[in-house]
Design a protein around this motif. Structure first.
Motif, mmCIF file in Angstrom:
data_model
loop_
_atom_site.group_PDB
_atom_site.id
_atom_site.type_symbol
_atom_site.label_atom_id
_atom_site.label_comp_id
_atom_site.label_asym_id
_atom_site.label_seq_id
_atom_site.Cartn_x
_atom_site.Cartn_y
_atom_site.Cartn_z
ATOM 1 N N PHE A 176 0.861 -1.173 0.000
ATOM 2 C CA PHE A 176 0.000 0.000 0.000
ATOM 3 C C PHE A 176 0.902 1.229 0.000
ATOM 4 O O PHE A 176 2.093 1.134 0.284
ATOM 5 C CB PHE A 176 -0.995 0.002 1.161
ATOM 6 N N THR A 177 0.340 2.356 -0.341
ATOM 7 C CA THR A 177 1.148 3.552 -0.545
ATOM 8 C C THR A 177 0.658 4.698 0.331
ATOM 9 O O THR A 177 -0.551 4.892 0.481
ATOM 10 C CB THR A 177 1.084 3.979 -2.027
ATOM 11 N N ILE A 178 1.601 5.430 0.893
ATOM 12 C CA ILE A 178 1.308 6.672 1.601
ATOM 13 C C ILE A 178 2.308 7.698 1.088
ATOM 14 O O ILE A 178 3.518 7.541 1.281
ATOM 15 C CB ILE A 178 1.404 6.520 3.128
ATOM 16 N N GLY A 179 1.793 8.732 0.419
ATOM 17 C CA GLY A 179 2.673 9.713 -0.208
ATOM 18 C C GLY A 179 3.497 9.034 -1.287
ATOM 19 O O GLY A 179 2.963 8.319 -2.133
ATOM 20 N N SER A 180 4.809 9.229 -1.251
ATOM 21 C CA SER A 180 5.697 8.559 -2.209
ATOM 22 C C SER A 180 6.401 7.372 -1.572
ATOM 23 O O SER A 180 7.473 6.960 -2.003
ATOM 24 C CB SER A 180 6.729 9.557 -2.754
ATOM 25 N N VAL A 181 5.783 6.816 -0.526
ATOM 26 C CA VAL A 181 6.339 5.649 0.170
ATOM 27 C C VAL A 181 5.432 4.445 -0.094
ATOM 28 O O VAL A 181 4.255 4.456 0.271
ATOM 29 C CB VAL A 181 6.449 5.887 1.691
ATOM 30 N N ILE A 182 5.984 3.437 -0.730
ATOM 31 C CA ILE A 182 5.260 2.183 -0.951
ATOM 32 C C ILE A 182 5.674 1.246 0.177
ATOM 33 O O ILE A 182 6.855 0.944 0.343
ATOM 34 C CB ILE A 182 5.593 1.563 -2.315
ATOM 35 N N ILE A 183 4.692 0.814 0.941
ATOM 36 C CA ILE A 183 4.953 -0.057 2.082
ATOM 37 C C ILE A 183 4.561 -1.479 1.679
ATOM 38 O O ILE A 183 3.465 -1.705 1.179
ATOM 39 C CB ILE A 183 4.167 0.422 3.314
ATOM 40 N N THR A 184 5.481 -2.409 1.900
ATOM 41 C CA THR A 184 5.232 -3.790 1.474
ATOM 42 C C THR A 184 5.592 -4.778 2.580
ATOM 43 O O THR A 184 6.491 -4.520 3.382
ATOM 44 C CB THR A 184 6.023 -4.132 0.185
ATOM 45 N N ARG A 185 4.876 -5.873 2.586
ATOM 46 C CA ARG A 185 5.184 -6.962 3.515
ATOM 47 C C ARG A 185 6.466 -7.674 3.096
ATOM 48 O O ARG A 185 7.130 -8.287 3.907
ATOM 49 C CB ARG A 185 4.052 -7.991 3.514
ATOM 50 N N ARG A 186 6.774 -7.615 1.833
ATOM 51 C CA ARG A 186 7.916 -8.320 1.261
ATOM 52 C C ARG A 186 9.151 -7.428 1.282
ATOM 53 O O ARG A 186 9.167 -6.376 1.882
ATOM 54 C CB ARG A 186 7.599 -8.737 -0.174
ATOM 55 N N SER A 187 10.154 -7.823 0.515
ATOM 56 C CA SER A 187 11.384 -7.032 0.411
ATOM 57 C C SER A 187 11.275 -6.045 -0.753
ATOM 58 O O SER A 187 10.441 -6.218 -1.654
ATOM 59 C CB SER A 187 12.581 -7.957 0.177
#
Length: 158
Positions: free
Chosen positions: A57-68
């Motif tokens: 999922f994304t917040i601003g220009s940060v993509i947050i992932t469970r993976r690497s």
């Protein structure tokens, strides 16, 4: 295809409107490792909380992932990375207003189809298939009845 100038504008706008800061703060609080991605996005890898259930999922220009970060940057996931990058562009336009607008769109989509994304304007414009959503689902029965104006009920009468 987006240009380097567009990536820079997106990065500057999401930094200025505070949404990238919010993404980085969330990454810091949850102890995810932030890495540089492509095209001006950052990737916070190793998300461990159970919500949201999505792989990214994304917040601003940060993509947050469970993976690497490597997993997300792999060529076979280029469409997913592009999908999430389009969300960063949506944050650039709406800033913090993205949060409530997105959740209203999720609510509408879920109420009408049972999917958080299929009828969500933001997911549709980020690319449903690229994000792993089906392109279409039938409307829920109650909504089909409203849309049809009760025509089906009239046909059943003797």
């Amino acid at each position: 295809m987006t240009t380097p100038r567009r990536h820079l504008a997106r990065t500057v706008l999401t930094a200025a409107n505070g949404t990238t800061g919010a993404g980085l703060l969330l990454a810091l609080i949850t102890r995810t490792r932030v890495r540089r991605g492509r095209d001006g996005v950052l990737i916070a890898e190793g998300w461990r909380l159970p919500v949201p259930p999505a792989s990214c999922f994304t917040i601003g220009s940060v993509i947050i992932t469970r993976r690497s970060a490597e997993w997300l940057l792999a060529e076979e996931r280029a469409a997913l990375l592009a999908h999430e990058s389009r969300h960063a562009g949506q944050y650039a336009v709406l800033g913090p207003l993205f949060f409530p607008a997105y959740w209203v769109a999720c609510g509408w989509s879920y109420a009408t189809t049972g999917s958080w994304g299929v009828r969500n304007w933001f997911e549709r414009h980020a690319g449903l298939l690229d994000g792993g959503y089906p392109e279409e689902l039938p409307l829920r029965p109650w909504l089909r009845r409203i849309w049809s104006g009760g025509r089906n009920a009239q046909r059943l009468r003797p």
